[in-house]
Enzyme design. Structure first.
Site, PDB file in Angstrom:
ATOM      1  N   LYS A  96       0.764  -1.260  -0.108  1.00 15.37           N
ATOM      2  CA  LYS A  96       0.079   0.067   0.012  1.00 15.37           C
ATOM      3  C   LYS A  96       0.788   1.168  -0.072  1.00 15.37           C
ATOM      4  CE  LYS A  96      -2.253   2.537   3.041  1.00 15.37           C
ATOM      5  NZ  LYS A  96      -2.122   4.005   2.479  1.00 15.37           N
ATOM      6  N   GLY A 153      -5.336   3.358  -1.045  1.00 18.40           N
ATOM      7  CA  GLY A 153      -6.545   3.617  -0.044  1.00 18.40           C
ATOM      8  C   GLY A 153      -5.906   4.451   1.014  1.00 18.40           C
ATOM      9  N   GLY A 188      -4.876   5.566   5.063  1.00 23.91           N
ATOM     10  CA  GLY A 188      -4.165   4.404   6.075  1.00 23.91           C
ATOM     11  C   GLY A 188      -5.087   4.093   7.039  1.00 23.91           C
ATOM     12  N   SER A 189      -6.099   4.898   7.491  1.00 27.00           N
ATOM     13  CA  SER A 189      -7.024   4.488   8.462  1.00 27.00           C
ATOM     14  C   SER A 189      -7.779   3.523   7.926  1.00 27.00           C
ATOM     15  CB  SER A 189      -7.987   5.523   9.141  1.00 27.00           C
ATOM     16  OG  SER A 189      -8.566   6.165   7.685  1.00 27.00           O
ATOM     17  N   GLY A 196      -4.972   0.607   4.823  1.00 30.57           N
ATOM     18  CA  GLY A 196      -3.826   0.370   5.686  1.00 30.57           C
ATOM     19  C   GLY A 196      -4.103  -0.400   6.896  1.00 30.57           C
ATOM     20  N   GLU A 208      10.322   1.518   9.780  1.00 28.93           N
ATOM     21  CA  GLU A 208      11.409   2.526   9.852  1.00 28.93           C
ATOM     22  C   GLU A 208      10.592   3.799   9.918  1.00 28.93           C
ATOM     23  OE1 GLU A 208      12.966   5.461   8.676  1.00 28.93           O
ATOM     24  OE2 GLU A 208      12.766   5.095   6.410  1.00 28.93           O
ATOM     25  N   CYS A 213      13.281  11.350   6.277  1.00 30.48           N
ATOM     26  CA  CYS A 213      13.352  10.768   7.855  1.00 30.48           C
ATOM     27  C   CYS A 213      14.829  10.934   8.410  1.00 30.48           C
ATOM     28  CB  CYS A 213      12.863   9.260   7.871  1.00 30.48           C
ATOM     29  SG  CYS A 213      13.516   8.382   6.645  1.00 30.48           S
ATOM     30  N   GLU A 273      10.061  15.954  15.051  1.00 28.55           N
ATOM     31  CA  GLU A 273      10.395  15.903  13.834  1.00 28.55           C
ATOM     32  C   GLU A 273       9.356  16.873  12.983  1.00 28.55           C
ATOM     33  OE1 GLU A 273       9.171  12.265  11.405  1.00 28.55           O
ATOM     34  OE2 GLU A 273      11.390  12.052  10.466  1.00 28.55           O
TER      35      GLU A 273
HETATM   36  O1  TXE Z   1       2.406   9.396   7.843  1.00 25.91           O
HETATM   37  P1  TXE Z   1       1.739   8.140   8.406  1.00 25.91           P
HETATM   38  P2  TXE Z   1       1.649  10.981   7.050  1.00 25.91           P
HETATM   39  C1  TXE Z   1       5.858  11.890   9.593  1.00 25.91           C
HETATM   40  C2  TXE Z   1       6.051  13.419   9.316  1.00 25.91           C
HETATM   41  C3  TXE Z   1       4.526  13.670   8.564  1.00 25.91           C
HETATM   42  C4  TXE Z   1       3.815  12.678   9.777  1.00 25.91           C
HETATM   43  C5  TXE Z   1       2.429  12.484   9.084  1.00 25.91           C
HETATM   44  O2  TXE Z   1       6.462  13.886  10.534  1.00 25.91           O
HETATM   45  O3  TXE Z   1       4.426  15.071   9.041  1.00 25.91           O
HETATM   46  O4  TXE Z   1       4.525  11.681   9.842  1.00 25.91           O
HETATM   47  O5  TXE Z   1       2.602  11.883   7.672  1.00 25.91           O
HETATM   48  C6  TXE Z   1      -0.229   4.618   6.273  1.00 25.91           C
HETATM   49  N1  TXE Z   1      -2.782   1.631   9.497  1.00 25.91           N
HETATM   50  N2  TXE Z   1       6.616  11.039   8.769  1.00 25.91           N
HETATM   51  O6  TXE Z   1       0.323  11.176   7.837  1.00 25.91           O
HETATM   52  O7  TXE Z   1       0.271   8.477   8.643  1.00 25.91           O
HETATM   53  C7  TXE Z   1      -0.413   5.899   5.237  1.00 25.91           C
HETATM   54  O8  TXE Z   1      -1.689   5.628   4.535  1.00 25.91           O
HETATM   55  C8  TXE Z   1      -1.916   1.300   8.562  1.00 25.91           C
HETATM   56  C9  TXE Z   1       7.732  10.496   8.924  1.00 25.91           C
HETATM   57  O9  TXE Z   1       1.580  10.687   5.957  1.00 25.91           O
HETATM   58  O10 TXE Z   1       2.446   7.441   9.134  1.00 25.91           O
HETATM   59  C10 TXE Z   1       0.763   6.093   4.488  1.00 25.91           C
HETATM   60  O11 TXE Z   1       0.804   4.838   3.569  1.00 25.91           O
HETATM   61  N3  TXE Z   1      -1.337   2.257   7.701  1.00 25.91           N
HETATM   62  C11 TXE Z   1       8.127   9.646   7.819  1.00 25.91           C
HETATM   63  C12 TXE Z   1       1.857   5.384   5.822  1.00 25.91           C
HETATM   64  O12 TXE Z   1       0.951   4.695   6.732  1.00 25.91           O
HETATM   65  C13 TXE Z   1      -1.703   3.480   8.071  1.00 25.91           C
HETATM   66  C14 TXE Z   1       7.572   9.544   6.768  1.00 25.91           C
HETATM   67  C15 TXE Z   1       2.553   6.492   6.428  1.00 25.91           C
HETATM   68  O13 TXE Z   1       1.546   7.310   6.960  1.00 25.91           O
HETATM   69  C16 TXE Z   1      -2.533   3.806   9.261  1.00 25.91           C
HETATM   70  C17 TXE Z   1       6.078   9.944   6.685  1.00 25.91           C
HETATM   71  C18 TXE Z   1      -3.047   2.917   9.834  1.00 25.91           C
HETATM   72  N4  TXE Z   1      -3.858   3.002  11.057  1.00 25.91           N
HETATM   73  C19 TXE Z   1       5.581  10.826   7.355  1.00 25.91           C
HETATM   74  N5  TXE Z   1      -2.484   5.195   9.126  1.00 25.91           N
HETATM   75  C20 TXE Z   1       9.808   9.096   7.810  1.00 25.91           C
HETATM   76  N6  TXE Z   1      10.391   9.471   8.821  1.00 25.91           N
HETATM   77  O14 TXE Z   1      10.236   8.569   6.890  1.00 25.91           O
HETATM   78  C21 TXE Z   1      -1.773   5.625   8.045  1.00 25.91           C
HETATM   79  N7  TXE Z   1      -1.281   4.575   7.523  1.00 25.91           N
END
Ligand code: TXE
Length: 498
Positions: free
Chosen positions: A184, A214, A216-217, A220, A258, A292, A392
């Site tokens: 995903k 789709g 995350g909530s 995912g 990660e 990251c 972060e």
């Molecule tokens: O990340 P999420 P988001 C950090 C960064 C950013 C914040 C939010 O600070 O501002 O996270 O970003 C999926 N069950 N990083 O909202 O929510 C989601 O659809 C399963 C740091 O994008 O962590 C996406 O595919 N999956 C980071 C993935 O998880 C779920 C890189 C990441 O989403 C889910 C990105 C759930 N309940 C953001 N909820 C890094 N450090 O590399 C979300 N997802």
């Protein structure tokens, strides 16, 4: 402009979910729209996978698993090389779509994201072909075989900052080891994954690699909750990382995580100043700081501070901001409005905590920037206990601080809950090695920054995650060890017979 490029590139309207080697719509027909953050223009409609769709993808992956797991390693290696060739042959298209989808400069997606992606497949093709089952001589008269076996169906979830690149870090080793995948991408950046699925459709047997797009909530979470998943691999926020870890714990399956970072860049007064300046820039402005591994805390030795800081400010002021598809653009848009406001919120918060903004700090809305989410390269002069130095930010915002001694800066660098990367800049080799060893991070760069060479392990200490990617050790995380002990001894076991 975007619509033309999208049409030219044959984008998503024809795509749905990629399950069992076929393109299908979501079972309830629902879709979501993806936009180019740099212009606000619509890019595509993507299918929003339901629980039933995730179930179908897991079942397809389960069905494909036995044959794929038994495919000889030479054959798997050949297939991985073909995937690499397909990505390379489509590199300009993939680089453009990644730039449009996440709003990042095309020179970065062209020179970093896409080469990293095909490089990963070549790397694991080479590694897996060279893997040997281990023959261990044990007690006299017995020997043992240790065999690495694939885990089964892997649920892989990636963020929006490097869809295909981070995707390749997960897909290549998982396939090399003989697993099948339900993948995903982030709903903000699904397109490069869909194109990837399209270009490798004739290379992999149906069901080996499945894509469910789709939110995350929903989508995912369905992956996390599915009982047929044998391992989870996630890159994203530490907050969702907890959710993934809990889901894995409940099913007693492994998880590679990660997560976030707040990496230190440490600059001693004997560093090569010109290279060091480039290091600060690369460390925080690459991909608009949405990395990251970003060195978002910069520690500068007091003996060079007053001279070096104005040079960084000057460099940041000269950064060429522009549209992603202009090869001269050094910095473009952040991913969306939420991220934009989050970054600006951190800058405002820093001011309230008493930090000084040395340059940038604002969103650009002039001319071609009006419809995107462009934030100026920003330097905050602060302290290590401020929120902007602890959390972060994930934007083009660096916090700079002064230090006096090596011991002091090591303590400052380690005074953070994250431990993903770090950089040390000095021409004193002993000091470089001492500091690299003392900083609690999974990766330390010495006199370089933000490089992610294939074959060199990537992953975090502390809250930055669990497991390693990119390197040989990734294969360990996509396999389990079976030990077979064999006796050649004719007599009875002396322990029992005496
Ligand atoms: O990340 P999420 P988001 C950090 C960064 C950013 C914040 C939010 O600070 O501002 O996270 O970003 C999926 N069950 N990083 O909202 O929510 C989601 O659809 C399963 C740091 O994008 O962590 C996406 O595919 N999956 C980071 C993935 O998880 C779920 C890189 C990441 O989403 C889910 C990105 C759930 N309940 C953001 N909820 C890094 N450090 O590399 C979300 N997802």
């Amino acid at each position: 402009m975007i619509a033309d490029v999208a049409n030219l590139m044959n984008l998503a309207p024809k795509y749905g979910l990629y399950i069992d080697g076929k393109w299908v719509p979501a079972s309830d027909g629902k879709t979501f729209t993806t936009y180019c953050p740099a212009t606000g223009e619509k890019l595509a409609e993507c299918a929003a996978a339901t629980k039933e769709d995730v179930d179908a993808a897991v079942k397809a992956a389960q069905k494909a698993f036995p044959a794929w797991a038994q495919t000889p390693v030479e054959e798997r290696a050949k297939i991985l090389n073909k995937i690499a060739d397909a990505i390379e042959a489509n590199a300009p298209r993939l680089a453009m779509i990644e730039a449009m989808d996440k709003g990042a400069p095309i020179r970065e997606t062209t020179f970093i994201d896409i080469p990293q992606a095909y490089g990963q497949f070549r790397h694991f093709a080479q590694l897996i072909a060279g893997e040997e089952d281990v023959l261990v001589t044990s007690v006299p008269g017995t020997y043992a075989l240790q065999i690495r076996e694939p885990l089964g169906v892997i649920g892989q979830i990636v963020p929006w900052n490097f869809s295909l690149m981070i995707g390749s870090w997960k897909i290549a080793p998982a396939l090399a080891a003989g697993n099948t995948i339900v993948f995903k991408p982030s709903s903000a950046t699904s397109l490069s994954t869909l194109i990837f699925a399209e270009i490798i459709a004739d290379i992999l047997p149906p069901g080996v690699f499945n894509v469910v797009t789709g939110s995350g909530s929903k989508t995912g979470q369905f992956i996390l909750d599915h009982p047929g998943i044998n391992k989870l691999s996630f890159t994203g926020s530490t907050e969702i990382g907890y959710t993934v870890a809990k889901a894995a714990a409940e099913k007693i399956i492994p998880a590679t995580l990660e997560l976030g970072g707040k990496s230190p860049g440490i600059y001693f007064d004997d560093c090569n100043r010109e290279k060091a300046l480039e290091g600060v820039q690369l460390g925080i402005l690459f991909n608009q700081g949405q990395v990251c591994a970003a060195c978002s805390r910069v520690f500068i030795q007091d003996t060079m501070y007053d001279e070096f800081v104005p040079q960084i400010v000057e460099k940041f002021k000269r950064i060429n901001m522009g549209l992603p598809w202009d090869m001269n653009t050094q910095m473009a848009s952040v991913i969306d409005e939420t991220q934009c406001n989050k970054i600006l919120g951190y800058i405002e918060g820093a001011k309230k905590e008493g930090a000084k903004i040395l340059c940038g700090g604002k969103r650009r809305m002039d001319g071609e920037f009006a419809k995107g989410f462009y934030i100026e390269p920003t330097i905050i002069e602060g302290t290590n206990d401020m929120t902007c130095a602890r959390e972060e930010i994930f934007g083009p915002v660096v916090v700079i601080m002064k230090f006096h001694t090596e011991e002091e800066v090591i303590a400052m660098a380690n005074d953070n809950e994250y431990g993903l990367c770090g950089g040390v800049w000095t021409q004193n080799i002993n000091r470089a090695l001492r500091v690299a060893k003392a900083v609690q991070s999974g990766r330390i760069w010495v006199n370089c920054s933000t490089s992610c060479a294939n074959g060199i392990a990537f992953g975090g200490y502390k809250k930055s995650g669990l497991g390693r990617e990119i390197s040989r050790s990734a294969l360990d995380y996509y396999t389990q060890v079976k030990a077979i002990e064999i006796s050649m001894y004719e007599g009875l076991t002396p322990f029992y017979t005496q």
